[in-house]
Scaffold this active site. Structure first.
Site, PDB file in Angstrom:
ATOM      1  CE  LYS A 103      24.296 -18.114  -5.364  1.00 50.99           C
ATOM      2  NZ  LYS A 103      23.515 -19.356  -5.561  1.00 50.99           N
ATOM      3  CD  GLU A 137      25.198 -20.623  11.506  1.00 50.87           C
ATOM      4  OE1 GLU A 137      25.443 -21.793  11.795  1.00 50.87           O
ATOM      5  OE2 GLU A 137      25.428 -19.651  12.255  1.00 50.87           O
ATOM      6  CB  CYS A 152      23.980 -26.380  10.216  1.00 51.44           C
ATOM      7  SG  CYS A 152      23.336 -25.407   8.941  1.00 51.44           S
ATOM      8  CD  GLU A 205      28.114 -29.952   7.997  1.00 55.25           C
ATOM      9  OE1 GLU A 205      28.708 -29.219   7.200  1.00 55.25           O
ATOM     10  OE2 GLU A 205      27.200 -29.561   8.743  1.00 55.25           O
TER      11      GLU A 205
END
Ligand code: UN1
Length: 496
Positions: A176, A251, A285, A386
């Site tokens: 997906k 991840e 990331c 983040e």
């Protein structure tokens, strides 16, 4: 012209979602531009895709790995031929500049070539048995049906990190893509089918996380899960997968720092920080979101960084002169705005940027000024959380030890970097920075596909993509003993 309708690929057939529902994929640089209409899928579509993958697995696992690898190799060649077309599609749907989307397609090509090579290795081990006339070996077996949930920031490269090792190992897949960037993942899957991948081996189902992602994780016939995205979603996926003991590779986020010491080549460090922080509009990331600078060069470096950040050209990534594209969507801009406010409230000094752009050429896109905070406290929220946008926080430091302490003082540990000419300090940094990736005299972004990719703490759960880590994740060890003595031999008992 009406936008093209893209369908799901299930069992080798292009099909509509069971509900018949669709959604529009919009260009983040100009939301009037509809890139395509994609299927809005739900659990029923996932059930169909998993059934197709489970059926295809019984044949695919028996295809010799070097033959599976040939298909993957051919897919790499086709991707290379279509590189420009796919890069343009990707800039249109994801926003990052053409130079970078060409790099994203190239990363999938690199992965294809590397994983095709693995088809002739997939090394196991032979080892002596403790008993006479007995043979012992360990071989890698495929896991079965692998479910993959991909992010929007590397919409072809990251799906390739997941699909291609899984395929070479003999697994079948249901993927997906992120709802914001289905076309690039579709282009990758289309390439695999054009390269000759048999029906049902890869299935793509588009849609939104709760409707189409969750049923993949929950499905009893999905044997492994690979997810790239936020730590928040990753935690839920990990918990659900653990209930049925499914291997799960997560991840997730980062809060990566570049350390610049007094003895660094400052010209080089400046280029590195600009690229690490504002490449992909900070939406990696691996993006550098903190720069820890030693006090002797701090002010000079801050002035130069601010000057350059204010002059970066922000705009539509299809324009080759543009350096920074838009953010992916409205929510991402809202998050960046939220953190700019938090930074100001915390007392950080806003020296560049800080606002969404609203000049006429930016009116229809999600553009944000490259933003630099200085004099940031390493413990403050802008230095800890983040942001995933074009924002960098400059943190002053006293010395090497203090720099490492600040760099390690976050809950994440994906990428890291240090600029210094002192070889001893470079080696100490390689040893002491607690992260999955460390660069010396290079920024935090730009990992190569044949090395392990992943991180520590809230960045991951111990698995690695890229390199042999991917082969480890997509196979299970099987120990095999062959007794050719023609008598019953009992390990640990027949010791004479
Ligand atoms: C990511 O941001 O999730 O190392 C992946 C890099 C790229 C991959 C980034 N090759 O920056």
């Amino acid at each position: 012209m009406a936008a093209k309708i893209y369908k799901n690929l299930i069992g080798g057939e292009w099909v509509e979602s069971r509900s018949g529902q669709t959604y529009e994929n919009l260009n983040p640089a100009d939301t009037r531009d509809v890139i395509g209409v994609f299927q809005r899928s739900d659990k029923r579509d996932i059930d169909d895709a998993v059934a197709a993958a489970a059926q295809a697995f019984e044949k695919w696992r028996l295809v010799p790995a070097p033959k599976r690898a040939e298909i993957i190799y051919r897919a790499g060649q086709i991707l290379l031929e279509r590189k420009e077309e796919y890069a343009r599609d990707m800039t249109r749907e994801m926003g990052k500049v053409l130079k970078e989307t060409r790099g994203d397609v190239q990363e999938a090509v690199d992965t294809a070539y590397y994983m095709a090579g693995e088809g002739r290795r997939l090394l196991g081990a032979t080892t002596p048995s403790e008993l006479p006339s007995k043979f012992a070996m360990a071989v890698r077996m495929p896991v079965g049906v692998c479910g993959m949930i991909a992010p929007w920031n590397f919409p072809m490269a990251i799906p390739s990190w997941k699909l291609l090792p899984a395929l070479v190992c003999g697994n079948t897949c249901v993927i997906k893509p992120a709802e914001d960037t289905p076309l690039s993942t579709y282009n990758l899957v289309k390439t695999l089918t054009d390269a000759g991948l048999p029906k049902g081996v890869v299935n793509i189902v588009t849609g939104f996380g709760p409707d189409a992602g969750a049923p993949i994780v929950e499905h009893a016939k999905v044997n492994a899960i690979s997810f790239t995205g936020s730590s928040e979603v990753g935690r839920t996926i990990g918990e659900v997968a653990a209930r049925s003991f499914k291997p799960c590779s997560l991840e997730m986020g980062g809060k990566n720092a570049i350390i610049v010491l007094d003895d660094a080549n400052l010209d080089l460090a400046l280029e590195g920080v600009l690229w690490g922080a504002f490449g992909t509009t900070g939406q990696r990331c691996t993006a550098a979101s903190r720069v820890i600078v030693q006090k002797g060069v701090y002010r000079q470096f801050a002035d130069r960084l601010v000057y350059r950040a204010q002059r970066l050209k922000v705009g539509n990534g299809l324009d080759e002169s543009v350096e920074v594209g838009p953010q992916i969507n409205e929510q991402q801009v809202a998050t960046t705005e939220k953190y700019v406010k938090i930074g100001k409230d915390e007392g950080a000094k806003l020296e560049a940027g800080g606002k969404a752009l609203n000049k006429p050429e930016h009116a229809y896109g999600w553009f944000f000024e490259p933003t630099v905070f200085t004099d940031v406290d390493g413990k403050s929220r802008v230095a800890q959380e983040e942001i995933f946008g074009p924002v960098i926080s400059m943190i002053p430091c006293e010395n090497f030890d203090n720099a490492i302490e600040i760099s390690n003082g976050v809950n994440y540990g994906l990428s890291s970097a240090i600029y210094t000419k002192d070889v001893n300090r470079a080696f100490r940094a390689m040893r002491d920075i607690n992260a999955g990736i460390t660069y010396i005299n290079a920024p935090t972004i730009g990992a190569e596909v044949h090395l392990p990719f992943g991180g520590v703490k809230s960045t991951g759960n111990g698995h690695r993509e890229g390199g042999l880590g991917a082969i480890d994740f997509y196979t299970q060890w099987k120990a095999i003993y062959v007794d050719y003595s023609d008598k019953l031999q009992r390990a640990q008992i027949d010791t004479e």
